[in-house]
Write an enzyme that holds these catalytic residues in place. Structure first.
Site, PDB file in Angstrom:
ATOM      1  N   ASN A   7      34.336  47.138  40.871  1.00 16.22           N
ATOM      2  CA  ASN A   7      33.699  45.828  40.740  1.00 16.22           C
ATOM      3  C   ASN A   7      33.866  45.124  42.079  1.00 16.22           C
ATOM      4  O   ASN A   7      34.937  44.597  42.371  1.00 16.22           O
ATOM      5  CB  ASN A   7      34.387  45.064  39.601  1.00 16.22           C
ATOM      6  N   ARG A  91      29.851  48.034  38.810  1.00 18.66           N
ATOM      7  CA  ARG A  91      29.258  46.841  38.219  1.00 18.66           C
ATOM      8  C   ARG A  91      28.293  46.271  39.256  1.00 18.66           C
ATOM      9  O   ARG A  91      28.702  45.951  40.372  1.00 18.66           O
ATOM     10  CB  ARG A  91      30.353  45.828  37.911  1.00 18.66           C
ATOM     11  N   HIS A 180      27.018  38.675  32.456  1.00 20.64           N
ATOM     12  CA  HIS A 180      28.135  39.116  31.601  1.00 20.64           C
ATOM     13  C   HIS A 180      27.649  40.191  30.626  1.00 20.64           C
ATOM     14  O   HIS A 180      28.173  40.329  29.524  1.00 20.64           O
ATOM     15  CB  HIS A 180      28.739  37.960  30.776  1.00 20.64           C
ATOM     16  N   ARG A 241      30.980  25.704  37.230  1.00 20.77           N
ATOM     17  CA  ARG A 241      29.518  25.616  37.160  1.00 20.77           C
ATOM     18  C   ARG A 241      29.102  24.597  36.109  1.00 20.77           C
ATOM     19  O   ARG A 241      29.689  24.533  35.026  1.00 20.77           O
ATOM     20  CB  ARG A 241      28.904  26.972  36.799  1.00 20.77           C
ATOM     21  N   GLU A 384      35.233  45.086  30.165  1.00 17.53           N
ATOM     22  CA  GLU A 384      34.027  45.399  30.921  1.00 17.53           C
ATOM     23  C   GLU A 384      34.165  46.741  31.646  1.00 17.53           C
ATOM     24  O   GLU A 384      33.210  47.504  31.744  1.00 17.53           O
ATOM     25  CB  GLU A 384      33.725  44.270  31.904  1.00 17.53           C
TER      26      GLU A 384
END
Ligand code: ADP
Length: 397
Positions: A7, A91, A180, A241, A384
């Site tokens: 990742n 990823r 996601h 965010r 993940e």
């Protein structure tokens, strides 16, 4: 068969090395401060002391070389040759409108990753660097791209279209993608499996509540809607965010503060969310501590965060014409029982009842609703890396 999962961020590289026969993590680690002073590798092997190395890493190529060296080292390594790495799963943030399913990397895949630099300016270049570094370090070993946008690509046009002139969709593929994806795919699948949800009763809402936060509605594992959009800025209130705002806010701030659109977007991405409202922190543990000490803005940030989640759940129940299960995941979703309880208390109209004892759960699969709750509520830790490794295995086997 052993799979390496990478990742890559703009200045970091996280990795997990997974034995797919047992799905156990054999080694994992992190390279940080790539391309800046003070680069560092931390390599962890279960049952051994952590290995740390402070070495300059001018680029991702060097970082990948150091990861290979750590994995094959006589002392803290776990394999004797990089050939034992059957494949590498990457990823990749954005696959644009071209790719949704995970895919073995070839020249066309790299072209699409490059074409999407605009849509994922921080991540896609780093993802490509990670892939090219692996190609150089392990010629012949397959690399697989697993798209963070993959899950959301199953949305119907009515859910992904922005109501702006159609030509922008045609010219630039401006639409909602969702992010996601590996987490929503993994957790919705685990919810169906762990919850024994029978066919026809697989309307699932996944609340991925971490520093980045998003929510998805899926039926039988297929995404109906998800809260992030063209970029990860849309949707829930997050650590830094803003989530949904009236776009006119951008113009207003730009005009009044004499800022460019890029500068305002930077504020919406990095200085907003619960950090922006509270002025305290983007970390929910800090917020809780501040709220406990009577900080009103920390309290407001927490309330606004939960309120947005509740609103989206309501919208997604409507979008699916019902819901069978709600799953909480990621840092806050897995660990913060109080937040889960307060969110679910606002959903009593759905006949949801939380079992306070079960809701003390942290970090493991657990049903946290009572037997008479009309909707099942779960904590399902996300994974993940495992999701990426499974896709990679399926493609190279
Ligand atoms: P990301 O992967 O987006 O960086 P995470 O899923 O790791 O985010 O979630 C980070 C957030 O989870 C932080 O705001 C942190 O405060 C919160 N968190 C992590 N552990 C706990 C905990 N034990 N209790 C409450 N909040 C937690």
């Amino acid at each position: 068969m052993k799979i390496l999962v990478l990742n890559c961020g703009s200045s970091s590289l996280k990795y997990q090395f997974i034995d797919m026969d047992t799905e156990e993590v054999v080694a994992k680690g992190l390279c940080e401060r790539i391309g800046i002073e003070g680069s560092r590798l931390v390599h962890k092997v279960p049952g051994k002391p952590d290995y740390e190395e402070n070495t300059p890493m001018p680029d991702h190529q060097k970082a990948v070389e150091l990861v290979m060296a750590a994995l094959t080292d006589a002392e803290h390594g776990v394999i004797s040759d990089v050939k034992e790495i059957a494949a590498v799963g990457h990823r990749v943030l954005h696959g644009g409108a071209t790719y949704s399913d995970s895919i073995i990397v070839d020249e066309d895949v790299k072209r699409v990753i490059r074409e999407c630099f605009d849509l994922g300016p921080l991540h896609n270049p780093a993802n490509l660097m990670g892939i090219e570094a692996c190609e150089a370090a392990m010629p012949g070993t397959p690399n697989v791209a697993v798209w963070d946008t993959g899950f959301g690509m199953a949305m119907d046009p009515k859910a992904y279209m922005y109501a702006i002139p159609y030509e922008y969709y045609e010219k630039y593929q401006i639409r909602r993608y969702g992010f996601h994806g590996t987490s929503h795919k993994f957790v919705s699948g685990e919810t169906i499996r762990f919850g024994n949800l029978p066919e026809g009763h697989r309307k699932v809402i996944v609340c991925h509540l971490g520093n980045g936060a998003s929510i998805s509605a899926s039926i039988n594992g297929k995404c109906v809607d998800t809260s992030m959009g063209l970029t990860p800025l849309e949707g829930l209130i997050m650590g830094t965010r803003s989530g949904d705002v009236d776009p006119a806010v951008v113009q207003f701030i730009a005009n009044h503060e004499n800022l460019t659109v890029d500068e305002v977007l930077n504020i919406l991405n990095k200085k907003s969310g619960v950090l922006g409202i509270s002025g305290v922190s983007s970390d929910f543990r800090d917020l809780d501590a501040a709220e406990e000490q009577g900080n009103e803005r920390a309290k407001l940030a927490n309330e606004a965060f939960r309120y947005r989640v509740v609103k989206y759940i309501g919208a997604y129940v409507a979008a699916m014409d019902g819901v069978d299960a709600i799953a909480f995941t990621a840092g806050v979703g897995e660990n913060n029982g109080e937040a889960r309880k307060l969110i679910c208390d606002s959903l009593s109209y759905l006949g949801i009842k939380i079992d306070d004892e079960a809701n003390k759960t942290r970090g493991k699969n657990m049903l946290i609703s009572t037997p008479d709750s009309k909707v099942k509520v779960f904590v399902i830790p996300t994974n993940e890396e495992l999701s990426i490794a499974r896709d990679t295995l399926a493609l190279v086997q």
